[in-house]
Design an enzyme around this catalytic site. Structure first.
Site, PDB file in Angstrom:
ATOM      1  CD  GLU A 281      -2.479   1.139   2.802  1.00 34.79           C
ATOM      2  OE1 GLU A 281      -3.632   1.563   2.891  1.00 34.79           O
ATOM      3  OE2 GLU A 281      -1.828   0.698   3.783  1.00 34.79           O
ATOM      4  CE  LYS A 340      -7.668   0.401   3.746  1.00 31.75           C
ATOM      5  NZ  LYS A 340      -6.579   1.136   4.437  1.00 31.75           N
ATOM      6  CB  CYS A 392      -3.544  -1.618   5.241  1.00 34.18           C
ATOM      7  SG  CYS A 392      -2.637  -1.012   6.712  1.00 34.18           S
TER       8      CYS A 392
END
Length: 523
Positions: A281, A340, A392
């Site tokens: 990321e 995301k 994440c």
């Protein structure tokens, strides 16, 4: 004349403070059971002490004691949230999250005198975790009991029913231990043993352990759809902390440079050529769709390694800011994207922006523009392998990992950026989550991180390779591709729903029994 305090009065005051101290210290004990330490078993005495503290308490006392347990646990666990922004947000987060622990504590006290009390109590704890994982601001599951069990004997239960069943087993065992000790002390004092209660207490300890041993049959590293050689690239960052964001070009260059270094190792025959390459990321916070220079850097790296790369970028599209994974083909360039979906409040978007700004304008400056959410699970087809993307923060959420697997992921990548949290325990806590997810869904998991710790995890939760922190490095390994689904994957949210029903039934019974007892006392 000053009032003299007698030794007996002082002793009585200390006795009254003992439950409060025990609650806070048992919460601290639960924290110590979490990574980077491997003392997973300390969760059992932590909940045993909590069971003792809450037994027979009024709901008001239980709320307070549960809150102290929550503070003892969450204050040290989440200290990393204040590494760069100061103690204000850290304290605010803990103060809010500990409320859920307090409510669970009140529920545990309400069922503490029921037959089968360890079962009701453990289910109520999981109900508290379920609520905390959903509200406020889409929830914050960090600190689920299951995430402290990556090195423990209970881990295979993740494949049976996910994090709710794994956490339930640990808490049940802890409350069962308290019940065993309590009944043993009572039997020694009175000379009589309550056999039904003793049987339930013993089963509360034995059944979770046996279930965990049986669940090892669900854990396998066998390749079902072939294998793939994966490279996780950790390019490192110029320096620790929030200031790394001002060094966006350097971060991109670092990851391209490490990929090109890996390509040279491959060309020299020292490293096996990877089929797929995974960047973390924020490895390209310069939008390569509008910046030709960034596009050229990524394209050159992809051609050098001659393999598709999953690049973590920050992209502006149609007026939206997106945390995006970009599938970069060495010949065709960008061919697919994943946005995301579970974005981080106060990190990637700012709830209550006007209120937060009134408190501290510097906090609003950290999140000048809110990120937008993606809408679909991300599975990249990379050299024939289905690579599921869980970016994440998403790794903490059951649904975000599960629907990636049901969408066709044969292995999972958890690209992350931990540079803003320095050398704190955050990266180890997140790595443990990925280990639990590997077992839960029987998938190999790669964790490419900007600054460490990057890792390759087998479907049984074993870490086979990992990097240091704040070093440039690459991990290359052949991993199994798996297509079958574990019971946890197939059942989805059902185990959690069943535990919530058990919790509601126990709480209703406990409240009704308490009301009857009070009416009887009044009469």
């Amino acid at each position: 004349m000053p009032v003299q305090t007698t030794p007996s009065a002082r002793g009585g005051r200390l006795v009254r403070l003992l439950p409060a101290a025990a609650a806070a210290l048992s919460g601290l004990l639960l924290y110590v059971s979490f990574p980077p330490r491997t003392s997973w078993w300390l969760a059992l005495p932590a909940f045993a002490v909590l069971g003792w503290v809450l037994r027979g308490r009024s709901w008001k006392a239980a709320l307070g004691l549960g809150y102290l347990f929550g503070l003892g646990f969450l204050l040290p666990l989440l200290v990393w949230t204040g590494v760069e922004v100061g103690p204000g947000p850290w304290i605010a987060l803990v103060v809010i999250e500990a409320v859920f622990v307090a409510l669970a504590g009140a529920g545990v006290a309400a069922v503490s005198k029921l037959p089968g009390r360890p079962v009701w109590a453990a289910a109520l704890w999981i109900a508290g975790e379920a609520a905390r994982a959903r509200v406020p601001f889409s929830g914050f599951p960090w600190g689920k009991v299951a995430f402290g069990q990556a090195d423990g004997v209970f881990l295979p239960l993740a494949a049976l029913g996910g994090t709710p069943v794994l956490g339930f087993a640990v808490v049940l065992c802890g409350f069962g231990l308290h019940e065993i000790v309590r009944l043993a002390v009572r039997a020694r004092r009175t000379g009589t043993l309550l056999r039904p209660a003793a049987a339930v207490a013993a089963l509360s300890v034995v059944v979770p352990v046996l279930a965990a041993l049986a669940s090892t049959a669900l854990v396998s590293d066998r390749a079902e759809s072939g294998t793939v050689t994966v490279a996780a690239v950790q390019g490192n960052v110029p320096r620790l902390g929030l200031d790394f964001n001002s060094q966006r070009r350097a971060v991109l260059d670092y990851h391209a440079r490490e990929t090109e270094r890996l390509a040279a190792e491959v060309a020299a025959g020292r490293v096996k050529r990877p089929d797929i390459v995974l960047w973390p990321e924020n490895s390209s916070d310069i939008d390569p769709f509008v910046n030709d220079d960034a596009r050229e850097v990524i394209d050159r790296a992809a051609k050098a390694i001659d393999a598709p790369i999953s690049v973590g970028g920050v992209v502006s599209r149609d007026g939206k800011l997106l945390n995006e994974q970009i599938l970069w083909d060495p010949v065709k360039g960008p061919v697919d994207t994943y946005d995301k979906r579970q974005i981080q409040p106060f990190g990637e978007y700012l709830p209550l922006r006007s209120l937060v700004g009134a408190i501290n304008e510097d906090w609003t400056a950290m999140v000048r523009q809110d990120f937008s959410r993606g809408g679909e699970p991300g599975v990249f087809r990379m050299n024939g392998a289905g690579v599921g993307l869980v970016t994440c923060y998403e790794a903490a959420f059951d649904w975000a990992v599960r629907d990636t697997v049901t969408a066709g992921a044969q292995l999972i990548s958890v690209p992350s950026n931990n540079a803003t949290f320095g050398r704190s325990e955050m990266t180890y806590q997140q790595l443990a989550m990925s280990r639990v997810r590997a077992v839960e869904h029987s998938r190999a998991v790669t964790v490419p991180v900007t600054s460490g710790v990057s890792a390759v995890i087998m479907p049984d939760g074993r870490i086979t390779q990992k990097t240091g922190m704040f070093v440039a490095d690459s991990l290359v390994q052949e991993v199994p591709l798996r297509s079958s689904q574990t019971p946890a994957t197939r059942l989805g949210v059902l185990p959690e729903v069943l535990l919530l029903i058990v919790a509601a039934g126990g709480l209703g019974w406990g409240v009704a029994a308490g009301a009857r007892a009070r009416r009887g006392g009044d009469a």
